[in-house]
Design an enzyme around this catalytic site. Structure first.
Site, short mmCIF file in Angstrom:
data_model
loop_
_atom_site.label_atom_id
_atom_site.label_comp_id
_atom_site.label_asym_id
_atom_site.label_seq_id
_atom_site.Cartn_x
_atom_site.Cartn_y
_atom_site.Cartn_z
N ARG A 46 80.23 118.48 45.10
CA ARG A 46 79.21 119.64 44.77
C ARG A 46 79.51 121.10 45.05
O ARG A 46 78.90 121.95 44.96
CB ARG A 46 77.99 119.44 45.90
CG ARG A 46 77.07 118.17 46.17
CD ARG A 46 76.27 117.91 47.42
NE ARG A 46 77.28 117.93 48.52
CZ ARG A 46 76.85 117.63 49.80
NH1 ARG A 46 75.47 117.75 49.98
NH2 ARG A 46 77.46 117.33 50.71
N HIS A 98 82.56 124.27 53.69
CA HIS A 98 80.98 124.31 53.39
C HIS A 98 80.29 123.71 54.29
O HIS A 98 80.57 122.86 54.92
CB HIS A 98 80.83 123.68 52.05
CG HIS A 98 81.10 122.19 51.87
ND1 HIS A 98 80.12 121.23 52.09
CD2 HIS A 98 82.23 121.35 52.05
CE1 HIS A 98 80.65 119.96 52.22
NE2 HIS A 98 81.96 119.90 52.05
N CYS A 101 79.28 119.39 55.39
CA CYS A 101 80.61 118.82 55.02
C CYS A 101 80.33 117.38 55.74
O CYS A 101 80.45 117.42 56.96
CB CYS A 101 81.68 119.78 55.50
SG CYS A 101 83.33 118.98 55.00
CO CO Z 1 83.14 118.50 52.71
#
Ligand code: CO
Length: 209
Positions: A46, A98, A101
């Site tokens: 993503r 991010h 995660c």
């Molecule tokens: Co990650």
């Protein structure tokens, strides 16, 4: 992607699209690359580097692994780093983590994950370094998000420990940046890592030239 042949159809459409805008698009692309950035991010499907930065092919050199780690015995990340700095002469090195995660989350579980254990151990070490701050956060999601940020920060420190970064900083002012991508909003957050301060703090021990 339900049908793998769709990939090749997509590719044809993509070629047509690019050539419509610029007939020399691929000719130019084949001439070489001069990216200004090295991006080290998570493999998470993503979090696609080029999309979230809005950059085109040729503009950013990319390395991705689980939980965006910069481990100094990982030949892959170290090769990418040295190539990007010494040959491509990138001016900025970015570590982008991010929220959400899976790698960071997995490192918080008391679970044997086989070959992933030594990899995720790096994140447990980040937790140990910042245990006091993290344990003081009562909300579980907040604590997890903070670990995502601290993991980025520590990977930036790991970059600063390398000879390649230290020399390129001295010679041409190369800078290391720490970012976090917020999957829920799409927002890219600059953690404003204080590169100069970290450098001066750790050079007493880690100076390599
Ligand atoms: Co990650």
């Amino acid at each position: 992607m339900k049908n793998i042949t769709k990939v090749f159809e997509n590719n044809k459409a993509w070629i047509e699209e690019k050539l419509k805008i610029n007939p020399d698009y691929f000719k130019n692309l084949a001439e070489g690359q001069t990216p200004e950035f090295l991006y080290i991010g998570c493999s998470d499907s993503r979090v696609s580097a080029e999309d979230l930065m809005g950059v085109q092919p040729g503009e950013v050199f990319v390395h991705r692994n689980i939980a965006n780690l910069v481990n100094n015995v990982d030949l892959s990340v170290m090769s990418v780093l040295n190539y990007a700095i010494q040959h491509l002469k990138v001016q900025h090195v970015v570590v982008c983590g991010h929220y959400g995660c899976g790698g960071v989350k997995a490192a918080l579980q008391a679970q044997d994950l086989g070959i992933l254990n030594p990899w995720l151990r790096n994140i447990r070490d980040v937790y140990r370094l910042h245990k006091q701050e993290l344990n003081a956060i009562t909300n579980e999601e907040d604590r997890y998000n903070r670990l995502v940020e601290l993991n980025v920060q520590e990977q930036c420190v790991n970059l600063i420990k390398t000879a390649a970064v230290q020399l390129a900083n001295k010679e041409r002012g190369l800078i290391v940046h720490g970012w976090v991508f917020d999957i829920k909003t799409g927002k890219l957050i600059d953690l404003k890592i204080n590169f100069k301060e970290i450098l001066s703090q750790i050079m007493e021990i880690y100076k390599l030239y």
